[in-house]
Scaffold this active site. Structure first.
Site, PDB file in Angstrom:
ATOM      1  N   ARG A  31      -0.979  -9.774  12.662  1.00 11.54           N
ATOM      2  CA  ARG A  31      -1.061  -8.871  12.025  1.00 11.54           C
ATOM      3  C   ARG A  31      -1.931  -8.514  11.514  1.00 11.54           C
ATOM      4  O   ARG A  31      -3.274  -7.466  11.411  1.00 11.54           O
ATOM      5  CB  ARG A  31       0.333  -8.061  11.926  1.00 11.54           C
ATOM      6  CG  ARG A  31       1.324  -7.154  12.667  1.00 11.54           C
ATOM      7  CD  ARG A  31       2.278  -7.657  12.492  1.00 11.54           C
ATOM      8  NE  ARG A  31       2.297  -6.454  11.279  1.00 11.54           N
ATOM      9  CZ  ARG A  31       3.532  -6.113   9.997  1.00 11.54           C
ATOM     10  NH1 ARG A  31       4.722  -6.973  10.104  1.00 11.54           N
ATOM     11  NH2 ARG A  31       3.452  -5.169   9.315  1.00 11.54           N
ATOM     12  N   ARG A  51      12.855  -8.114  11.196  1.00  9.78           N
ATOM     13  CA  ARG A  51      12.150  -7.313  11.798  1.00  9.78           C
ATOM     14  C   ARG A  51      11.300  -8.291  12.711  1.00  9.78           C
ATOM     15  O   ARG A  51      10.832  -9.683  12.322  1.00  9.78           O
ATOM     16  CB  ARG A  51      10.801  -6.539  11.761  1.00  9.78           C
ATOM     17  CG  ARG A  51      11.443  -4.972  11.068  1.00  9.78           C
ATOM     18  CD  ARG A  51      11.527  -3.752  10.362  1.00  9.78           C
ATOM     19  NE  ARG A  51       9.398  -3.996  10.834  1.00  9.78           N
ATOM     20  CZ  ARG A  51       8.509  -3.628   9.777  1.00  9.78           C
ATOM     21  NH1 ARG A  51       8.834  -2.675   9.735  1.00  9.78           N
ATOM     22  NH2 ARG A  51       7.434  -3.349  10.560  1.00  9.78           N
ATOM     23  N   ARG A 102      11.099 -10.004   3.602  1.00  8.85           N
ATOM     24  CA  ARG A 102      11.437  -9.038   4.114  1.00  8.85           C
ATOM     25  C   ARG A 102      12.789  -8.541   4.658  1.00  8.85           C
ATOM     26  O   ARG A 102      13.150  -9.530   5.693  1.00  8.85           O
ATOM     27  CB  ARG A 102      10.597  -7.787   4.793  1.00  8.85           C
ATOM     28  CG  ARG A 102      10.335  -6.034   4.127  1.00  8.85           C
ATOM     29  CD  ARG A 102       9.336  -5.543   4.438  1.00  8.85           C
ATOM     30  NE  ARG A 102       8.549  -5.721   5.814  1.00  8.85           N
ATOM     31  CZ  ARG A 102       7.827  -4.803   5.254  1.00  8.85           C
ATOM     32  NH1 ARG A 102       7.951  -4.109   5.107  1.00  8.85           N
ATOM     33  NH2 ARG A 102       7.155  -5.173   7.773  1.00  8.85           N
ATOM     34  N   LYS A 112       1.129  -1.135  -0.093  1.00  8.18           N
ATOM     35  CA  LYS A 112      -0.266   0.037  -0.386  1.00  8.18           C
ATOM     36  C   LYS A 112       1.218   0.972  -0.124  1.00  8.18           C
ATOM     37  O   LYS A 112       0.595   1.855  -0.350  1.00  8.18           O
ATOM     38  CB  LYS A 112      -0.895   0.405   1.203  1.00  8.18           C
ATOM     39  CG  LYS A 112      -1.812   1.348   1.320  1.00  8.18           C
ATOM     40  CD  LYS A 112      -2.504   0.461   2.395  1.00  8.18           C
ATOM     41  CE  LYS A 112      -2.953   0.107   3.526  1.00  8.18           C
ATOM     42  NZ  LYS A 112      -1.932   1.113   4.438  1.00  8.18           N
ATOM     43  N   ARG A 163      -9.226   3.448  10.617  1.00  8.14           N
ATOM     44  CA  ARG A 163      -8.895   1.679  10.090  1.00  8.14           C
ATOM     45  C   ARG A 163      -9.985   1.468  11.396  1.00  8.14           C
ATOM     46  O   ARG A 163      -9.807   0.030  11.382  1.00  8.14           O
ATOM     47  CB  ARG A 163      -7.369   1.614  11.187  1.00  8.14           C
ATOM     48  CG  ARG A 163      -6.691   0.753  10.451  1.00  8.14           C
ATOM     49  CD  ARG A 163      -5.617   0.736  11.130  1.00  8.14           C
ATOM     50  NE  ARG A 163      -4.512   0.272  11.403  1.00  8.14           N
ATOM     51  CZ  ARG A 163      -3.492   1.135  10.807  1.00  8.14           C
ATOM     52  NH1 ARG A 163      -3.213   2.640  10.673  1.00  8.14           N
ATOM     53  NH2 ARG A 163      -1.785   0.047   9.974  1.00  8.14           N
TER      54      ARG A 163
HETATM   55  P1  AMP Z   1       0.882   2.122   9.586  1.00  7.67           P
HETATM   56  O1  AMP Z   1       1.667   2.729   9.572  1.00  7.67           O
HETATM   57  O2  AMP Z   1      -0.134   2.598   8.825  1.00  7.67           O
HETATM   58  O3  AMP Z   1       1.031   0.799   9.210  1.00  7.67           O
HETATM   59  O4  AMP Z   1       0.706   2.021  11.475  1.00  7.67           O
HETATM   60  C1  AMP Z   1       1.331   2.414  12.197  1.00  7.67           C
HETATM   61  C2  AMP Z   1       0.834   1.864  14.108  1.00  7.67           C
HETATM   62  O5  AMP Z   1       0.389   2.702  14.370  1.00  7.67           O
HETATM   63  C3  AMP Z   1      -0.230   0.782  13.792  1.00  7.67           C
HETATM   64  O6  AMP Z   1      -0.261  -0.482  14.289  1.00  7.67           O
HETATM   65  C4  AMP Z   1      -1.336   1.283  15.020  1.00  7.67           C
HETATM   66  O7  AMP Z   1      -0.702   1.481  16.289  1.00  7.67           O
HETATM   67  C5  AMP Z   1      -1.204   3.117  14.752  1.00  7.67           C
HETATM   68  N1  AMP Z   1      -1.993   3.844  14.001  1.00  7.67           N
HETATM   69  C6  AMP Z   1      -1.871   4.583  12.382  1.00  7.67           C
HETATM   70  N2  AMP Z   1      -3.041   4.764  12.460  1.00  7.67           N
HETATM   71  C7  AMP Z   1      -3.766   4.005  13.072  1.00  7.67           C
HETATM   72  C8  AMP Z   1      -5.367   4.550  12.906  1.00  7.67           C
HETATM   73  N3  AMP Z   1      -6.140   5.507  12.353  1.00  7.67           N
HETATM   74  N4  AMP Z   1      -6.384   3.762  14.366  1.00  7.67           N
HETATM   75  C9  AMP Z   1      -5.681   3.434  15.043  1.00  7.67           C
HETATM   76  N5  AMP Z   1      -4.283   2.890  14.988  1.00  7.67           N
HETATM   77  C10 AMP Z   1      -3.197   3.684  14.157  1.00  7.67           C
END
Ligand code: AMP
Length: 255
Positions: free
Chosen positions: A207, A196, A163, A45, A124
């Site tokens: 996840r 990682r 990765r 993405k 989300r």
């Molecule tokens: P991402 O880079 O989008 O995978 O986000 C990394 C982490 O940030 C996620 O695993 C959540 O802990 C937090 N996070 C980012 N965006 C959100 C969201 N819209 N709602 C809740 N947690 C978020």
């Protein structure tokens, strides 16, 4: 792939919030696109977000990037809400809705960006999606489409478990799809590549299940509103990008 891509456009207003301004604001687009990207971790993405932003002139609004950027602040410079968010993030949990929504509200002018926007990682949950539609309604703006990238679970596990990340410069490689020139060594800085913790197959499955549980209801939410575009993400990044553009064009023409 994120680490190997060219520099992103200026996103100071989004990353810092408050009164911060972008030094080089996005150019005004004749028909700015306002999109949401959905997709499980590891589906590519981030790569699609960057390609789409370059093509459409839109700004990449990633909530995960805001939380990661705040890690560079001194602890005293972070609000209590951000401190809490970082604790959730470190555990791999979703940050509570009220904190995420407060953070987005504080950056509301980024939704009015004259280049348009591409939301990545937000919303989300359905509660976040409902608030977003209220906020856009208040701003008299509407979404053009919600693009959902999809791939069978085992293919995502295979992608993520291959990765390898550089601890020094954060560049990422893939043992099959994007190998480094010398096995185990970063092409950019010579760092020793590692896997990682959360890219190990068991962690990946956890996840992905978390993603399914919280985000899958969003697919129905946007399908019911006629905004959903589903893209099968098994092809190369370029092919997936072309499919996305074609689907957006078709949608744009739909009555
Ligand atoms: P991402 O880079 O989008 O995978 O986000 C990394 C982490 O940030 C996620 O695993 C959540 O802990 C937090 N996070 C980012 N965006 C959100 C969201 N819209 N709602 C809740 N947690 C978020």
């Amino acid at each position: 792939m994120k680490g190997n891509m060219t520099a992103m456009r200026d996103r100071t207003a989004w990353l810092k919030g408050g009164k911060a301004r972008c030094k080089l604001p996005a150019q005004r687009q004749p028909r700015p696109k306002r999109l949401i990207l959905l997709g499980a971790p590891g589906i590519g993405k981030g790569t699609q977000a960057q390609l789409l932003c370059e093509q459409l002139g839109a700004c990449h609004l990633s909530t995960g990037d805001v939380f990661r950027a705040s890690k560079c602040l001194q602890p005293g410079e972070r609000s209590p809400a951000l401190e809490t968010a970082l604790e959730y993030m470190a555990r791999g949990d979703l940050v509570p809705d009220e904190i995420v929504l407060g953070m987005v509200r504080e950056r509301i002018r980024c939704l009015r960006c004259q280049g348009g926007f591409l939301l990545d990682g937000f919303p989300r949950t359905v509660a976040q999606a409902e608030t977003l539609s209220d906020v856009l309604g208040e701003l008299d703006l509407s979404l053009d489409a919600v693009v959902s990238y999809e791939l069978p679970l085992e293919q995502i596990v295979a992608r993520l478990s291959g990765r390898r990340t550089c601890p020094n410069c954060n560049a990422t490689f893939h043992v099959v799809a994007l190998p480094s020139r010398v096995e185990g060594i970063c092409d950019h800085c010579g760092g020793k590549l590692y896997q990682r913790e959360d890219d190990r197959p068991e962690a990946i499955r956890v996840r992905l299940r978390a993603y399914e549980k919280s985000t899958a209801p969003l697919i129905d939410f946007y399908r019911q509103r006629g905004l959903l575009i589903v893209i099968e993400a098994g092809a190369s990044p370029e092919e997936t990008f072309q499919r996305t553009l074609a689907a957006l064009t078709t949608k744009g023409r739909a009555p």
